[in-house]
Structure formats: structure tokens, C-alpha cells
Enzyme design. Structure first.
Site: not given
Ligand code: NAP
Length: 280
Positions: A62, A66, A87, A125, A127, A129, A154
Site C-alpha cells: 500500500t 505501489k 499492490n 472525482g 483522484g 480510485a 483541469e
């Protein structure tokens, strides 16, 4: 038969759920194994790789290792190569092979919830995930759209360009979530909005949610977010993120020892993992 040795490595790694989930998966598979937690600082990874990690049968990785584990191991599979992230490592016959199980864990969670990754798929989102989920949606041929807060448009566009090149598709849009409208086949929340302790929030408005046929929320604490409760009340198919967390662990075991599991046992593990999480 000798006891096999596994662990999760990370830094810091105090609150990991990995031992709880993986110990149960070994038990269910009838495999005698121990599963430890190794806090390895970034500057110690190389030396610990040779002295500690090579001695294990396998391990999970983790944050923050990674990517930095990749040059140390002997080979990585095609998905790990695509994501540039590992992972799970299997040590066998003196060779270390790396995998990433997050994408397949996500796909398995959707499959068992019967949530399709086709038609108009909106990801909230952009990020970590969201990146995994978006790659999988694009690979599955969905009409993908990122809906993000104004200051992230952006960043979402940059990610969209990366995926368009990697997956060779033009079908990715980015919008300010305030302007999200119309019917949506599958809505996926990959933001922390609604996560404990801020459980009174939801990432889209009630009227936007009413247009969603299926909803998946990556959040696993609480087990059922406000978004998921409301989606269910609307009659939409909806699933929370605990299933993804557990299924990505199941996929590690598929790589380590080929174990397969009964869906009922996995459902029970999801519920038990949440009880364990609440205790912490
Ligand atoms: P991350 O890399 O930090 O990304 C979070 C995303 O959410 C970013 O795009 C961020 O926008 C956006 N965001 C943050 N606060 C927001 C707000 N108040 N309103 C709108 N957007 C907001 O985090 P992550 O690792 O992708 O994790 C996201 C969620 O997924 C977390 O709840 C995490 O627990 C969950 N998760 C679940 C699993 C699972 O197995 N179930 C696995 C991984 C993650 P900016 O870029 O503008 O900050």
C-alpha cells in the site's frame, strides 16, 4: 505442511484492514498461513526487500510503495504495467511477480452487484480510485464522463487525455458536477464526500441522483452512505465500497494460490469487516 508467510507493507500502516480480511480468506481456503503488517519507510524499502520481503511467500503493498516496488521485483503482469502500480507480489521459484488487484476488485464488486459498466458512466472525482475506475470503464467501452468540483476540472481533463491515449478512445467528457444533468446509466462516487464522520453529505443533488439507474460508492465507511441509501429509496440498484475492498483482496489470493470463494462467504466477510472497522 509448513505455514506460509504473507504480509502487507506500507508507511504509515497503523489502521490497515488487510490482516483481518486476508486471515479470513486464508481460513476459508483452508490454507495455513500467517499474515503480518510491516511498516517500511521509503528509504528502507530496498534493503528490506532483500532481507525481509524475499523471504515471504507473498505480500500486499500500500501507500507509498505501489510504484517504488516495481524496479525491485522480477516481473509485472499486463494490468500492473498499464496502471504503473503493484499492490500484490507473489514470490515463487526465486522470482517475484507483481500484480494490481484494484481494477479486478472493482469489476468483481460491480459484477456481483449487477451494476453495468456500459452506456453513460459518470465518475465523481479524479483522484486515485477514480483513475482505476475510469480506465476500467473506458476499457469496457462505456461513454465515460468525469463530474468534478469546479477547481478540479483541469485535473480531470488531464486524466481524460491520459486515458484517451492509453485506451485509444475519444469518448470521455469532463464537467463541473454542478452542471451534471440527464439520464445516467451508472454513477460512481470516487470522492470522500459522505465518508464517516461527515455522513450527512452527498456528492450530487437529489434531482441528479434520481436520474441514475445504478449507483456505486467507493466509500466503505459507513457501509451504506447517504448516497447509497437514497439511491436505493429511489429504486436504483446501489452498492457501497466494502465489496470492492474485499474483492480486491480476494483477487490477491487468486494470484497467490488460485483460491476461489463462495459468494455467501464474501458477503459475510464484507459485513464482518465493517463491524471490525467500527471497533477501531
Ligand atoms: P484521492 O486520490 O484523494 O481523490 C479524491 C477525489 O475526490 C479528488 O478528485 C478530489 O478532488 C475529490 N474531492 C475531495 N473532496 C471533495 C469534495 N468535498 N467535493 C468534491 N470532490 C472532492 O482519494 P482516493 O484514493 O481516490 O479515494 C476516494 C474515495 O474512495 C475515498 O472515500 C476512499 O476511501 C475510497 N476508496 C475506496 C476503495 C475501496 O476499495 N472501496 C479504494 C480506494 C479508495 P481534488 O482533486 O480537487 O482534491
Amino acid at each position: 505442511m509448513s505455514i506460509k508467510r504473507f504480509a502487507v507493507i506500507g508507511h504509515p500502516i497503523g489502521h490497515t484492514m488487510s490482516p483481518f480480511i486476508h486471515k479470513r480468506l486464508f481460513e476459508l481456503a483452508g490454507i495455513s498461513a500467517e499474515y503480518g503488517v510491516l511498516d517500511i519507510a521509503p528509504e528502507a524499502l530496498k534493503s528490506d526487500y532483500n532481507s525481509v520481503l524475499k523471504e515471504l511467500d507473498g505480500y500486499n503493498i500500500t501507500i507509498p510503495h505501489k510504484q517504488s516496488i516495481i524496479p525491485l521485483i522480477d516481473e509485472i503482469d499486463s494490468k500492473a504495467k498499464l496502471y504503473g502500480s503493484v499492490n500484490t507480489v507473489l514470490n515463487r521459484d526465486g522470482k517475484a511477480k507483481g500484480f494490481t488487484t484494484d481494477p479486478d476488485g472493482f469489476l468483481k464488486a460491480l459484477e456481483y452487484a449487477r451494476i453495468p459498466l456500459s452506456g453513460r458512466v459518470v465518475i465523481l472525482g479524479c483522484g486515485g480510485a477514480a483513475r482505476t475506475m475510469a480506465y476500467e470503464a473506458a476499457l469496457a467501452g462505456a461513454k465515460l464522463e468525469f463530474a468534478v468540483r469546479e477547481q478540479s476540472v483541469e485535473k480531470a481533463e488531464k486524466l481524460a487525455r491520459e486515458i484517451k491515449t492509453a485506451v485509444k478512445t475519444d469518448d470521455i467528457k469532463c464537467v463541473d458536477v454542478k452542471n451534471l444533468s440527464g439520464d445516467i446509466k451508472t454513477l460512481i462516487n470516487a470522492t470522500p464526500v459522505g465518508m464517516s464522520p461527515n455522513t450527512e453529505y452527498q456528492p450530487v443533488t437529489d434531482s441528479q441522483l434520481e436520474k441514475c439507474e445504478n449507483v456505486f460508492d467507493a466509500i466503505y465507511n459507513p457501509l451504506e452512505t447517504r448516497l447509497i441509501s437514497k439511491a436505493k429509496a429511489n429504486g436504483s440498484r446501489a452498492e457501497g465500497g466494502m465489496s470492492m475492498l474485499v474483492w480486491q483482496a480476494v483477487v490477491s489470493h487468486r494470484h497467490w494460490d488460485g483460491s476461489t470463494y463462495d459468494v455467501k462467504d464474501i458477503e459475510k466477510l464484507c459485513a464482518d469487516a465493517y463491524e471490525e472497522l467500527k471497533k477501531r
